[in-house]
Motif scaffolding. Sequence first.
Motif, mmCIF file in Angstrom:
data_model
loop_
_atom_site.group_PDB
_atom_site.id
_atom_site.type_symbol
_atom_site.label_atom_id
_atom_site.label_comp_id
_atom_site.label_asym_id
_atom_site.label_seq_id
_atom_site.Cartn_x
_atom_site.Cartn_y
_atom_site.Cartn_z
ATOM 1 N N ARG A 109 0.841 -1.183 0.000
ATOM 2 C CA ARG A 109 0.000 0.000 0.000
ATOM 3 C C ARG A 109 0.878 1.234 0.000
ATOM 4 N NH1 ARG A 109 -2.799 -1.505 5.198
ATOM 5 N NH2 ARG A 109 -1.242 -3.115 5.115
ATOM 6 N N ARG A 110 0.368 2.268 -0.592
ATOM 7 C CA ARG A 110 1.188 3.480 -0.724
ATOM 8 C C ARG A 110 1.026 4.383 0.482
ATOM 9 N NH1 ARG A 110 1.616 7.542 -5.927
ATOM 10 N NH2 ARG A 110 3.482 8.609 -5.213
ATOM 11 N N ASP A 111 2.132 4.783 1.010
ATOM 12 C CA ASP A 111 2.132 5.793 2.052
ATOM 13 C C ASP A 111 2.001 7.133 1.350
ATOM 14 O OD1 ASP A 111 2.712 7.699 3.934
ATOM 15 O OD2 ASP A 111 4.179 6.458 4.960
ATOM 16 N N LEU A 112 0.784 7.660 1.309
ATOM 17 C CA LEU A 112 0.527 8.865 0.520
ATOM 18 C C LEU A 112 1.243 10.088 1.093
ATOM 19 C CD1 LEU A 112 -3.261 8.334 -0.206
ATOM 20 C CD2 LEU A 112 -1.348 7.980 -1.754
ATOM 21 N N LEU A 113 1.556 10.037 2.381
ATOM 22 C CA LEU A 113 2.224 11.184 2.975
ATOM 23 C C LEU A 113 3.710 11.198 2.631
ATOM 24 C CD1 LEU A 113 0.609 11.246 6.532
ATOM 25 C CD2 LEU A 113 -0.008 12.591 4.512
ATOM 26 N N GLU A 114 4.321 10.013 2.522
ATOM 27 C CA GLU A 114 5.758 9.936 2.271
ATOM 28 C C GLU A 114 6.064 9.626 0.814
ATOM 29 O OE1 GLU A 114 7.874 10.778 4.466
ATOM 30 O OE2 GLU A 114 6.412 11.005 6.080
ATOM 31 N N GLY A 115 5.066 9.124 0.059
ATOM 32 C CA GLY A 115 5.283 8.799 -1.335
ATOM 33 C C GLY A 115 6.103 7.548 -1.528
ATOM 34 N N ALA A 116 6.053 6.621 -0.560
ATOM 35 C CA ALA A 116 6.855 5.402 -0.659
ATOM 36 C C ALA A 116 5.944 4.193 -0.610
ATOM 37 C CB ALA A 116 7.859 5.336 0.498
ATOM 38 N N TRP A 117 6.390 3.085 -1.227
ATOM 39 C CA TRP A 117 5.660 1.820 -1.149
ATOM 40 C C TRP A 117 6.238 1.018 0.004
ATOM 41 C CZ3 TRP A 117 1.647 2.280 -4.069
ATOM 42 C CH2 TRP A 117 1.734 2.995 -5.264
ATOM 43 N N GLU A 118 5.360 0.546 0.906
ATOM 44 C CA GLU A 118 5.845 -0.204 2.050
ATOM 45 C C GLU A 118 5.111 -1.530 2.132
ATOM 46 O OE1 GLU A 118 6.944 3.589 4.898
ATOM 47 O OE2 GLU A 118 5.452 2.127 5.530
ATOM 48 N N GLN A 119 5.837 -2.624 2.304
ATOM 49 C CA GLN A 119 5.256 -3.949 2.375
ATOM 50 C C GLN A 119 4.537 -4.121 3.709
ATOM 51 O OE1 GLN A 119 5.353 -6.454 0.054
ATOM 52 N NE2 GLN A 119 4.027 -7.650 1.392
ATOM 53 N N ASP A 120 3.222 -4.426 3.620
ATOM 54 C CA ASP A 120 2.413 -4.716 4.798
ATOM 55 C C ASP A 120 2.523 -3.620 5.851
ATOM 56 O OD1 ASP A 120 3.112 -8.257 4.630
ATOM 57 O OD2 ASP A 120 1.622 -7.034 3.608
ATOM 58 N N ALA A 121 2.626 -2.380 5.412
ATOM 59 C CA ALA A 121 2.728 -1.283 6.372
ATOM 60 C C ALA A 121 1.353 -0.923 6.879
ATOM 61 C CB ALA A 121 3.374 -0.050 5.710
ATOM 62 N N GLU A 122 1.309 -0.400 8.082
ATOM 63 C CA GLU A 122 0.042 0.104 8.600
ATOM 64 C C GLU A 122 -0.270 1.419 7.911
ATOM 65 O OE1 GLU A 122 -2.076 -1.377 10.651
ATOM 66 O OE2 GLU A 122 -0.757 -3.092 10.499
ATOM 67 N N PRO A 123 -1.573 1.765 7.751
ATOM 68 C CA PRO A 123 -1.928 3.025 7.103
ATOM 69 C C PRO A 123 -1.298 4.193 7.851
ATOM 70 C CG PRO A 123 -3.864 1.629 7.413
ATOM 71 C CD PRO A 123 -2.738 0.990 8.154
ATOM 72 N N PRO A 124 -0.856 5.224 7.133
ATOM 73 C CA PRO A 124 -0.222 6.363 7.795
ATOM 74 C C PRO A 124 -1.194 7.063 8.718
ATOM 75 C CG PRO A 124 -0.718 6.891 5.507
ATOM 76 C CD PRO A 124 -0.961 5.428 5.674
ATOM 77 N N THR A 125 -0.684 7.520 9.844
ATOM 78 C CA THR A 125 -1.516 8.234 10.796
ATOM 79 C C THR A 125 -1.696 9.672 10.334
ATOM 80 O OG1 THR A 125 -0.663 6.871 12.589
ATOM 81 C CG2 THR A 125 -1.716 8.953 13.204
ATOM 82 N N ALA A 126 -2.933 10.121 10.244
ATOM 83 C CA ALA A 126 -3.203 11.482 9.797
ATOM 84 C C ALA A 126 -2.628 12.469 10.806
ATOM 85 C CB ALA A 126 -4.708 11.685 9.639
ATOM 86 N N THR A 127 -2.148 13.567 10.327
ATOM 87 C CA THR A 127 -1.601 14.594 11.194
ATOM 88 C C THR A 127 -2.692 15.146 12.098
ATOM 89 O OG1 THR A 127 -0.005 15.196 9.496
ATOM 90 C CG2 THR A 127 -0.385 16.785 11.255
ATOM 91 N N ARG A 128 -2.431 15.179 13.384
ATOM 92 C CA ARG A 128 -3.412 15.708 14.325
ATOM 93 C C ARG A 128 -3.174 17.195 14.548
ATOM 94 N NH1 ARG A 128 -2.845 10.679 18.566
ATOM 95 N NH2 ARG A 128 -4.039 9.166 17.339
ATOM 96 N N LEU A 129 -4.235 17.884 14.873
ATOM 97 C CA LEU A 129 -4.164 19.316 15.098
ATOM 98 C C LEU A 129 -4.168 19.613 16.590
ATOM 99 C CD1 LEU A 129 -6.833 20.508 12.503
ATOM 100 C CD2 LEU A 129 -4.371 20.423 12.186
ATOM 101 N N GLY A 130 -3.388 20.611 16.972
ATOM 102 C CA GLY A 130 -3.475 21.101 18.338
ATOM 103 C C GLY A 130 -4.695 22.000 18.485
ATOM 104 N N ARG A 131 -5.003 22.360 19.703
ATOM 105 C CA ARG A 131 -6.191 23.175 19.942
ATOM 106 C C ARG A 131 -6.092 24.535 19.238
ATOM 107 N NH1 ARG A 131 -10.131 22.119 23.455
ATOM 108 N NH2 ARG A 131 -11.561 23.797 24.067
ATOM 109 N N ALA A 132 -4.956 25.162 19.348
ATOM 110 C CA ALA A 132 -4.776 26.467 18.710
ATOM 111 C C ALA A 132 -4.887 26.353 17.194
ATOM 112 C CB ALA A 132 -3.426 27.060 19.105
ATOM 113 N N GLU A 133 -4.346 25.266 16.641
ATOM 114 C CA GLU A 133 -4.420 25.065 15.195
ATOM 115 C C GLU A 133 -5.864 24.873 14.742
ATOM 116 O OE1 GLU A 133 -0.392 22.786 13.881
ATOM 117 O OE2 GLU A 133 -1.676 21.701 15.289
ATOM 118 N N LEU A 134 -6.636 24.123 15.533
ATOM 119 C CA LEU A 134 -8.040 23.907 15.198
ATOM 120 C C LEU A 134 -8.803 25.231 15.220
ATOM 121 C CD1 LEU A 134 -10.574 22.194 14.689
ATOM 122 C CD2 LEU A 134 -10.687 21.784 17.166
ATOM 123 N N LEU A 135 -8.592 26.029 16.253
ATOM 124 C CA LEU A 135 -9.288 27.317 16.354
ATOM 125 C C LEU A 135 -8.953 28.210 15.161
ATOM 126 C CD1 LEU A 135 -8.770 28.048 20.169
ATOM 127 C CD2 LEU A 135 -10.899 27.371 19.053
#
Length: 247
Positions: A109-135
Amino acid sequence: MLRTPTGGAGSGTATAGDRLVSIGTVLNQLRDEFPEVTISKIRFLEAEGLVEPRRTASGYRKFSPQDVERLAQILRMQRDHYLPLKVIREQLDALARGEQIKLPTPGRRRDLLEGAWEQDAEPPTATRLGRAELLAAAEVTETELLEWESYGLISETDGGGYDPETVTVARLVADLGRFGLEPRHLRAVKAAADREAGLIEQVVAPLRRHRNPQTRAHAEATAQELAAQSVRLHAALVQTALGIRLQ
């Protein structure tokens, strides 16, 4: 590398020798290779703009051989490579331009964030937002956010921070508030969404527990498709209810 005759969704013009067929015939043609395909699945792919069958004067769908082959390509990309529909659309657009594309080998599966192919890799974790960033991203105040959190409309993830989709939720809650819909009014909407998510989880849970990593990856694609279908159904039901009440 993969090449295919040019022509995007609905772009092929049938020649005199082409035979347009109904959606039922398309289903029968595809089921030899894709036994789990359904009419609702074909309609969903049409609604997503991945295939554009012609319509008769009565509104019936008519598919050309090019449409059927395009559907088969889409289903193969989902089945063999677990590509999301957005990526599939980009790949098909590239093929329509006569370009060559490279698909991940089965089991990768393609790691869309890194642009690399990884064998049996877990899906990339979406970037989380801090409270200030969300506001800042949602353009809301701390007071508004605190109120929405108190009603359960917005909450932090288990690991802390906020999912990027929370920005969309915050903006929509704010927009509805301008029409007089307060957070307490939206609790029913949140409860309905939680129930729909629970139904989807029931469907994909057995796939997520499977030992085969490809099957687990397929669970995520299935969950996304079910979520999209659920949103469309909800919108249709609301519009139907409004039409009945306004008559």
